[in-house]
Scaffold this motif. Structure first.
Motif, PDB file in Angstrom:
ATOM      1  N   PRO A   9       0.829  -1.210   0.000  1.00 35.34           N
ATOM      2  CA  PRO A   9       0.000   0.000   0.000  1.00 35.34           C
ATOM      3  C   PRO A   9       0.864   1.261   0.000  1.00 35.34           C
ATOM      4  CG  PRO A   9      -0.747  -1.524   1.683  1.00 35.34           C
ATOM      5  CD  PRO A   9       0.561  -2.055   1.152  1.00 35.34           C
ATOM      6  N   ASN A  10       0.459   2.224  -0.796  1.00 35.21           N
ATOM      7  CA  ASN A  10       1.156   3.494  -0.905  1.00 35.21           C
ATOM      8  C   ASN A  10       0.133   4.623  -0.930  1.00 35.21           C
ATOM      9  OD1 ASN A  10       4.194   3.043  -1.847  1.00 35.21           O
ATOM     10  ND2 ASN A  10       2.904   1.424  -2.674  1.00 35.21           N
ATOM     11  N   TRP A  11       0.526   5.786  -0.433  1.00 36.56           N
ATOM     12  CA  TRP A  11      -0.334   6.959  -0.489  1.00 36.56           C
ATOM     13  C   TRP A  11       0.475   8.127  -1.015  1.00 36.56           C
ATOM     14  CZ3 TRP A  11      -0.372   3.450   3.442  1.00 36.56           C
ATOM     15  CH2 TRP A  11      -1.583   2.802   3.680  1.00 36.56           C
ATOM     16  N   HIS A  12      -0.152   8.919  -1.839  1.00 32.13           N
ATOM     17  CA  HIS A  12       0.466  10.149  -2.317  1.00 32.13           C
ATOM     18  C   HIS A  12      -0.261  11.285  -1.626  1.00 32.13           C
ATOM     19  CE1 HIS A  12       1.168  13.574  -5.008  1.00 32.13           C
ATOM     20  NE2 HIS A  12       2.374  13.026  -5.121  1.00 32.13           N
ATOM     21  N   ASP A  13       0.486  12.176  -1.043  1.00 32.43           N
ATOM     22  CA  ASP A  13      -0.087  13.223  -0.202  1.00 32.43           C
ATOM     23  C   ASP A  13      -0.109  14.580  -0.894  1.00 32.43           C
ATOM     24  OD1 ASP A  13      -1.273  13.916   2.226  1.00 32.43           O
ATOM     25  OD2 ASP A  13       0.621  14.577   3.086  1.00 32.43           O
ATOM     26  N   ASN A  18       2.931  19.355   2.151  1.00 27.13           N
ATOM     27  CA  ASN A  18       1.746  20.194   2.205  1.00 27.13           C
ATOM     28  C   ASN A  18       0.455  19.401   2.078  1.00 27.13           C
ATOM     29  OD1 ASN A  18       0.344  22.588   2.318  1.00 27.13           O
ATOM     30  ND2 ASN A  18       0.444  22.951   0.134  1.00 27.13           N
ATOM     31  N   GLY A  19       0.374  18.220   2.650  1.00 24.73           N
ATOM     32  CA  GLY A  19      -0.831  17.427   2.508  1.00 24.73           C
ATOM     33  C   GLY A  19      -1.394  17.003   3.847  1.00 24.73           C
ATOM     34  N   PRO A  20      -2.569  16.379   3.848  1.00 23.55           N
ATOM     35  CA  PRO A  20      -3.207  15.984   5.104  1.00 23.55           C
ATOM     36  C   PRO A  20      -2.426  14.925   5.883  1.00 23.55           C
ATOM     37  CG  PRO A  20      -4.434  15.154   3.217  1.00 23.55           C
ATOM     38  CD  PRO A  20      -3.392  16.084   2.689  1.00 23.55           C
ATOM     39  N   ILE A  21      -1.733  14.019   5.200  1.00 23.25           N
ATOM     40  CA  ILE A  21      -0.949  13.007   5.905  1.00 23.25           C
ATOM     41  C   ILE A  21       0.247  13.670   6.590  1.00 23.25           C
ATOM     42  CG2 ILE A  21       0.463  10.922   5.639  1.00 23.25           C
ATOM     43  CD1 ILE A  21      -1.404  10.151   3.292  1.00 23.25           C
ATOM     44  N   VAL A  22       0.915  14.570   5.873  1.00 20.19           N
ATOM     45  CA  VAL A  22       2.052  15.308   6.450  1.00 20.19           C
ATOM     46  C   VAL A  22       1.612  16.057   7.700  1.00 20.19           C
ATOM     47  CG1 VAL A  22       3.587  17.279   6.061  1.00 20.19           C
ATOM     48  CG2 VAL A  22       3.353  15.537   4.317  1.00 20.19           C
ATOM     49  N   GLU A  23       0.493  16.721   7.608  1.00 24.39           N
ATOM     50  CA  GLU A  23       0.021  17.523   8.739  1.00 24.39           C
ATOM     51  C   GLU A  23      -0.401  16.645   9.919  1.00 24.39           C
ATOM     52  OE1 GLU A  23      -2.965  20.240   7.387  1.00 24.39           O
ATOM     53  OE2 GLU A  23      -1.643  21.058   5.836  1.00 24.39           O
ATOM     54  N   ARG A  24      -1.167  15.603   9.647  1.00 23.69           N
ATOM     55  CA  ARG A  24      -1.689  14.768  10.741  1.00 23.69           C
ATOM     56  C   ARG A  24      -0.593  13.991  11.462  1.00 23.69           C
ATOM     57  NH1 ARG A  24      -6.803  10.648  10.819  1.00 23.69           N
ATOM     58  NH2 ARG A  24      -6.534  10.074  12.985  1.00 23.69           N
ATOM     59  N   TYR A  25       0.365  13.422  10.685  1.00 20.71           N
ATOM     60  CA  TYR A  25       1.380  12.556  11.275  1.00 20.71           C
ATOM     61  C   TYR A  25       2.744  13.213  11.399  1.00 20.71           C
ATOM     62  CZ  TYR A  25      -2.226   9.094  10.655  1.00 20.71           C
ATOM     63  OH  TYR A  25      -3.410   8.420  10.712  1.00 20.71           O
ATOM     64  N   SER A  32       8.903   8.119   4.386  1.00 16.25           N
ATOM     65  CA  SER A  32       8.553   7.920   5.788  1.00 16.25           C
ATOM     66  C   SER A  32       7.856   6.575   5.900  1.00 16.25           C
ATOM     67  CB  SER A  32       7.626   9.025   6.288  1.00 16.25           C
ATOM     68  OG  SER A  32       8.306  10.254   6.322  1.00 16.25           O
ATOM     69  N   ILE A  33       8.243   5.790   6.878  1.00 12.42           N
ATOM     70  CA  ILE A  33       7.683   4.458   7.061  1.00 12.42           C
ATOM     71  C   ILE A  33       6.992   4.418   8.416  1.00 12.42           C
ATOM     72  CG2 ILE A  33       8.206   2.006   7.298  1.00 12.42           C
ATOM     73  CD1 ILE A  33      10.672   2.570   5.489  1.00 12.42           C
ATOM     74  N   PHE A  34       5.728   4.039   8.396  1.00 14.48           N
ATOM     75  CA  PHE A  34       4.951   3.900   9.619  1.00 14.48           C
ATOM     76  C   PHE A  34       4.529   2.444   9.746  1.00 14.48           C
ATOM     77  CE2 PHE A  34       4.497   8.249   8.296  1.00 14.48           C
ATOM     78  CZ  PHE A  34       4.488   8.977   9.468  1.00 14.48           C
ATOM     79  N   ILE A  35       4.859   1.817  10.869  1.00 16.44           N
ATOM     80  CA  ILE A  35       4.392   0.463  11.158  1.00 16.44           C
ATOM     81  C   ILE A  35       3.117   0.644  11.974  1.00 16.44           C
ATOM     82  CG2 ILE A  35       4.914  -1.767  12.201  1.00 16.44           C
ATOM     83  CD1 ILE A  35       6.814  -0.981   9.876  1.00 16.44           C
ATOM     84  N   ILE A  36       1.990   0.172  11.421  1.00 11.46           N
ATOM     85  CA  ILE A  36       0.680   0.383  12.035  1.00 11.46           C
ATOM     86  C   ILE A  36       0.101  -0.969  12.415  1.00 11.46           C
ATOM     87  CG2 ILE A  36      -1.628   1.320  11.647  1.00 11.46           C
ATOM     88  CD1 ILE A  36      -0.308   3.182   9.545  1.00 11.46           C
TER      89      ILE A  36
END
Length: 70
Positions: A9-13, A18-25, A32-36
């Motif tokens: 899975p990949n997301w483009h911000d 300047n995107g919602p993922i950058v701001e929230r996390y 950037s790698i997040f283990i969820i």
């Protein structure tokens, strides 16, 4: 993603920094790698290389054990 054979899975911000993922996390670098975990909680943000596999295997085992206990 197909051309680069990205099977995970990949997301483009949007625009860098300047995107919602950058701001929230609070993303500060790329990649950037997040283990969820299965509950959606961020369990690690600094893993690289083999450590990613080890952490994911541990979380899968925890999830399986929790499901078996139910």
């Amino acid at each position: 993603m197909e051309a680069e054979r990205m099977t995970w899975p990949n997301w483009h911000d949007g625009e860098e920094g300047n995107g919602p993922i950058v701001e929230r996390y609070h993303v500060r670098s790329y990649p950037s790698i997040f283990i969820i975990d299965a509950e959606g909680k961020i369990r690690n943000t600094h893993a690289r290389g083999k450590m990613i596999d080890e952490l994911v295997e541990k979380l899968v085992a925890e999830t399986e054990a929790n499901q078996a206990a139910k």
